[in-house]
Design a protein around this motif. Structure first.
Motif, PDB file in Angstrom:
ATOM      1  N   ARG A   6       8.412  -5.916 -13.837  1.00  0.00           N
ATOM      2  CA  ARG A   6       7.019  -6.377 -13.843  1.00  0.00           C
ATOM      3  C   ARG A   6       6.126  -5.383 -14.557  1.00  0.00           C
ATOM      4  O   ARG A   6       6.479  -4.212 -14.749  1.00  0.00           O
ATOM      5  CB  ARG A   6       6.524  -6.618 -12.411  1.00  0.00           C
ATOM      6  N   ALA A   8       2.112  -4.161 -14.023  1.00  0.00           N
ATOM      7  CA  ALA A   8       1.141  -4.310 -12.937  1.00  0.00           C
ATOM      8  C   ALA A   8      -0.166  -3.564 -13.225  1.00  0.00           C
ATOM      9  O   ALA A   8      -0.482  -2.576 -12.572  1.00  0.00           O
ATOM     10  CB  ALA A   8       1.759  -3.807 -11.632  1.00  0.00           C
ATOM     11  N   PRO A   9      -0.927  -4.018 -14.188  1.00  0.00           N
ATOM     12  CA  PRO A   9      -2.179  -3.309 -14.505  1.00  0.00           C
ATOM     13  C   PRO A   9      -3.292  -3.599 -13.497  1.00  0.00           C
ATOM     14  O   PRO A   9      -3.261  -4.620 -12.808  1.00  0.00           O
ATOM     15  CB  PRO A   9      -2.556  -3.893 -15.875  1.00  0.00           C
ATOM     16  N   SER A  10      -4.241  -2.703 -13.420  1.00  0.00           N
ATOM     17  CA  SER A  10      -5.422  -2.917 -12.587  1.00  0.00           C
ATOM     18  C   SER A  10      -6.536  -3.444 -13.492  1.00  0.00           C
ATOM     19  O   SER A  10      -6.768  -2.877 -14.566  1.00  0.00           O
ATOM     20  CB  SER A  10      -5.878  -1.606 -11.953  1.00  0.00           C
ATOM     21  N   ASP A  42      -3.102  -5.790 -10.178  1.00  0.00           N
ATOM     22  CA  ASP A  42      -3.294  -4.815  -9.101  1.00  0.00           C
ATOM     23  C   ASP A  42      -4.785  -4.602  -8.833  1.00  0.00           C
ATOM     24  O   ASP A  42      -5.367  -3.580  -9.220  1.00  0.00           O
ATOM     25  CB  ASP A  42      -2.598  -3.493  -9.452  1.00  0.00           C
ATOM     26  N   TYR A 194      -2.306   2.182  -2.587  1.00  0.00           N
ATOM     27  CA  TYR A 194      -1.458   1.806  -3.731  1.00  0.00           C
ATOM     28  C   TYR A 194       0.019   1.837  -3.334  1.00  0.00           C
ATOM     29  O   TYR A 194       0.780   0.915  -3.631  1.00  0.00           O
ATOM     30  CB  TYR A 194      -1.740   2.763  -4.904  1.00  0.00           C
ATOM     31  N   VAL A 198       2.275  -1.546  -3.485  1.00  0.00           N
ATOM     32  CA  VAL A 198       3.228  -1.656  -4.594  1.00  0.00           C
ATOM     33  C   VAL A 198       4.650  -1.931  -4.070  1.00  0.00           C
ATOM     34  O   VAL A 198       5.401  -2.740  -4.620  1.00  0.00           O
ATOM     35  CB  VAL A 198       3.139  -0.384  -5.473  1.00  0.00           C
ATOM     36  N   ARG A 212       7.774   1.904 -15.566  1.00  0.00           N
ATOM     37  CA  ARG A 212       6.377   2.345 -15.579  1.00  0.00           C
ATOM     38  C   ARG A 212       6.312   3.780 -16.097  1.00  0.00           C
ATOM     39  O   ARG A 212       7.342   4.410 -16.355  1.00  0.00           O
ATOM     40  CB  ARG A 212       5.775   2.232 -14.177  1.00  0.00           C
ATOM     41  N   LEU A 216       4.084   8.442 -12.684  1.00  0.00           N
ATOM     42  CA  LEU A 216       4.302   7.915 -11.334  1.00  0.00           C
ATOM     43  C   LEU A 216       5.655   8.319 -10.760  1.00  0.00           C
ATOM     44  O   LEU A 216       6.024   7.889  -9.665  1.00  0.00           O
ATOM     45  CB  LEU A 216       4.147   6.389 -11.339  1.00  0.00           C
TER      46      LEU A 216
HETATM   47  N1  GLU Z   1      -1.524  -0.676 -10.898  1.00  0.00           N
HETATM   48  C1  GLU Z   1      -0.719   0.482 -11.017  1.00  0.00           C
HETATM   49  C2  GLU Z   1      -1.155   1.273 -12.228  1.00  0.00           C
HETATM   50  O1  GLU Z   1      -1.716   0.676 -13.138  1.00  0.00           O
HETATM   51  C3  GLU Z   1       0.725   0.086 -11.106  1.00  0.00           C
HETATM   52  C4  GLU Z   1       1.647   1.220 -11.110  1.00  0.00           C
HETATM   53  C5  GLU Z   1       3.081   0.781 -10.923  1.00  0.00           C
HETATM   54  O2  GLU Z   1       3.611   0.184 -11.870  1.00  0.00           O
HETATM   55  O3  GLU Z   1       3.638   1.022  -9.880  1.00  0.00           O
HETATM   56  O4  GLU Z   1      -1.000   2.472 -12.288  1.00  0.00           O
END
Ligand code: GLU
Length: 279
Positions: A6, A8-10, A42, A194, A198, A212, A216
């Protein structure tokens, strides 16, 4: 098991080249494996999320040539689910309510034991002030994981395939208590942190591979710990290198100059964006 990943942008600002790289890489890996590529919005932080940024995410990704396999999941549609899971952790006495402000934490943590790290993947390591207080939810501003209890007798590991940290990673009790500590699971104004969201979202959507940014990687120990505690499958992780600007600094949302939309407006093609990020 079908390879499922996936992006998963904010929706708190424009997507930039770093996001393009992450989305394209995850998408390409899914397609190469004959698997699924999902899109998640997100929008946990409702004070910063905006519908226009969400729309821009769809537009930018579609322009890049990406397609996703299901209706995008939006975190704000699942706040109740997060709360339910948090209650199970509360019932297992693995959490405590906390009312410390940032300043309280800094003051209490300013005289740490010699050699003990001050910061973990979640910021300043919590000094434990409220752990034994038994505060009610009304008095608290956030709920934290009691890491010493959570990590006791826990056997957790994950497999990383990204370039910088490839290999098998085991979580040790000491590592979790000393270098991560009592992480926040929810805040009064945010249904889940978060980390908790997640982990629950990835599990709910059957994600088998998390692709990602390398920034992270350290937080992954928190995610794997939560997955193990909650009896959820642990996906494989692939943390990719970060796209940096000319000065070597990693791109951030405020780097509008690198926004995908800006390149598009200036006449760049999706193929050129791929080339710019090294794909
Ligand atoms: N929304 C998170 C971000 O943009 C997702 C991070 C992830 O992929 O776990 O950093």
């Amino acid at each position: 098991m079908t390879f499922t990943t996936r992006f998963a942008p904010s929706p708190t600002g424009p997507l930039h080249l770093g996001h393009a790289y992450s989305a394209l890489l995850a998408h390409d890996m899914a397609r190469a494996a004959g698997g699924r590529f999902l899109l998640r919005i997100d929008d946990l932080d409702q004070s910063r999320a905006r519908p226009e940024w969400e729309q821009q995410i769809y537009d930018d990704l579609a322009w890049l040539g990406l397609s996703w396999d299901e209706k995008p999941r939006r975190q704000s549609d699942h706040f109740d689910d997060y709360e339910t899971v948090l209650d199970t952790l509360r019932a297992r006495a693995l959490t405590f309510e906390c009312q410390c402000t940032r300043r309280d934490i800094e003051a209490a943590a300013s005289a740490p034991q010699e050699g003990a790290p001050l910061f973990g993947p979640d910021g300043r390591i919590y000094p434990g002030t409220c752990r034994a207080k038994d505060l009610s939810a009304d008095e608290a501003t956030c709920t934290r994981l009691n890491m010493a209890r959570a990590a006791k007798d826990l056997y957790a590991r994950f497999i990383e395939t990204g370039p910088a940290f490839a290999g098998d990673h085991n979580l040790t009790q000491r590592d979790l208590t000393e270098t991560i500590g009592d992480v926040v699971l929810s805040r009064r104004n945010m249904a889940a942190s978060y980390h908790l969201s997640v982990v629950l979202d990835d599990a709910a959507t059957g994600v088998t591979h998390v692709v990602r940014g390398e920034d992270l990687f350290e937080a992954t120990r928190i995610h794997v710990l939560l997955q193990t505690l909650l009896g959820l499958p642990v996906p494989r992780y692939h943390h990719h290198s970060l796209i940096r600007d000319g000065a070597g600094k990693r791109l951030a949302k405020r780097d509008d100059a690198r926004a995908i939309a800006k390149f598009r407006d200036e006449g760049a093609s999706p193929a050129e964006i791929r080339e710019m990020v090294g794909l």
